[in-house]
Design a protein around this motif. Structure first.
Motif, PDB file in Angstrom:
ATOM      1  N   MET A   1      42.471  50.093  50.501  1.00 13.82           N
ATOM      2  CA  MET A   1      43.258  49.498  49.438  1.00 13.82           C
ATOM      3  C   MET A   1      43.013  47.988  49.417  1.00 13.82           C
ATOM      4  O   MET A   1      42.999  47.337  50.440  1.00 13.82           O
ATOM      5  CB  MET A   1      44.752  49.772  49.651  1.00 13.82           C
ATOM      6  N   THR A   2      42.800  47.467  48.231  1.00 13.83           N
ATOM      7  CA  THR A   2      42.610  46.036  48.054  1.00 13.83           C
ATOM      8  C   THR A   2      43.965  45.393  47.811  1.00 13.83           C
ATOM      9  O   THR A   2      44.816  45.960  47.134  1.00 13.83           O
ATOM     10  CB  THR A   2      41.695  45.770  46.842  1.00 13.83           C
ATOM     11  N   SER A   3      44.157  44.218  48.371  1.00 17.60           N
ATOM     12  CA  SER A   3      45.418  43.525  48.139  1.00 17.60           C
ATOM     13  C   SER A   3      45.154  42.040  47.926  1.00 17.60           C
ATOM     14  O   SER A   3      44.123  41.511  48.326  1.00 17.60           O
ATOM     15  CB  SER A   3      46.370  43.732  49.314  1.00 17.60           C
ATOM     16  N   PHE A   4      46.089  41.402  47.259  1.00 23.49           N
ATOM     17  CA  PHE A   4      46.027  39.966  47.064  1.00 23.49           C
ATOM     18  C   PHE A   4      47.427  39.431  46.848  1.00 23.49           C
ATOM     19  O   PHE A   4      48.365  40.187  46.560  1.00 23.49           O
ATOM     20  CB  PHE A   4      45.106  39.574  45.892  1.00 23.49           C
ATOM     21  N   VAL A   5      47.564  38.139  47.019  1.00 17.09           N
ATOM     22  CA  VAL A   5      48.826  37.455  46.734  1.00 17.09           C
ATOM     23  C   VAL A   5      48.719  36.887  45.334  1.00 17.09           C
ATOM     24  O   VAL A   5      47.788  36.134  45.021  1.00 17.09           O
ATOM     25  CB  VAL A   5      49.082  36.315  47.749  1.00 17.09           C
ATOM     26  N   PHE A   6      49.649  37.265  44.477  1.00 18.82           N
ATOM     27  CA  PHE A   6      49.729  36.703  43.131  1.00 18.82           C
ATOM     28  C   PHE A   6      50.590  35.459  43.229  1.00 18.82           C
ATOM     29  O   PHE A   6      51.761  35.530  43.588  1.00 18.82           O
ATOM     30  CB  PHE A   6      50.326  37.729  42.165  1.00 18.82           C
ATOM     31  N   VAL A   7      49.997  34.319  42.953  1.00 21.65           N
ATOM     32  CA  VAL A   7      50.699  33.049  43.098  1.00 21.65           C
ATOM     33  C   VAL A   7      51.527  32.805  41.850  1.00 21.65           C
ATOM     34  O   VAL A   7      51.015  32.379  40.808  1.00 21.65           O
ATOM     35  CB  VAL A   7      49.704  31.892  43.345  1.00 21.65           C
TER      36      VAL A   7
END
Length: 194
Positions: A1-7
């Motif tokens: 699973m790909t994840s990121f922080v949405f700023v």
């Protein structure tokens, strides 16, 4: 699973991003964090690149920033990336007054998501556009300039604010940009797994 922080510190934007990604069945995990980044002057692209670089450096992880512009054709693209300040100072009525004397009410809603895989990584931009017109405010006034933007694609009879979130998310500038980001992240995750 790909994840990121949405700023973002905007709960409405986060909710919309999560809904669009969930509807696409992307398997992309999004968390959010509000981060102070410098507000640079420039084109939408220049602003997006500067913001995501600063955010990635501060957070030390993969992150995404979003910049939204509302470009009035009669004003050669203004207010563009400065729409937040224009809206804050003039309100919906003031934005409408800016077009008084012009016969052209066409506008382009532009969304730019900037993705950085982490500190020092070159950002990648994903843009989405929706064409419409600027109209007198209609509908709930709790989400930016949605009440004055009437997209052409929905038969031209409802503003973003009058549309259900599901209908808006099918044609919005944010959806179009986010869909490009989703495809990129999905393909990236598949390559990493193989």
């Amino acid at each position: 699973m790909t994840s990121f922080v949405f700023v973002t510190g905007n709960a409405n934007k986060l909710k919309e991003v999560q809904a669009i990604l969930a509807a696409g069945g992307s398997g992309v995990s999004v968390t959010s964090q509000s981060v102070e980044v410098p507000e640079v002057q420039g084109t939408t692209q220049e602003v997006a690149i500067a913001k995501v670089k600063a955010a990635a450096d501060k957070l030390g992880t993969a992150c995404v920033t979003e910049d939204t512009a509302l470009c009035f054709e009669a004003l050669n693209g203004l207010p563009g990336p400065y729409i937040k300040d224009f809206l804050g100072n003039l309100g919906h009525e003031g934005l409408n007054k800016m077009l008084k004397g012009f016969s052209n009410t066409k506008a382009t809603a532009l969304c730019t998501f900037a993705y950085s895989a982490g500190p020092g990584q070159e950002p990648i931009l994903f843009e989405g556009k929706t064409e419409g017109n600027i109209v007198e405010a209609r509908g709930p006034k709790n989400f930016g300039w949605d009440p004055i933007f009437q997209p052409i694609e929905n038969s031209g009879d409802k503003t973003y604010a009058e549309m259900t979130s599901e209908d808006k998310n099918k044609i919005s500038h944010r959806y179009r940009a986010l869909e490009k980001l989703r495809v990129y992240l999905t393909e990236k995750a598949e390559k990493e797994q193989s």
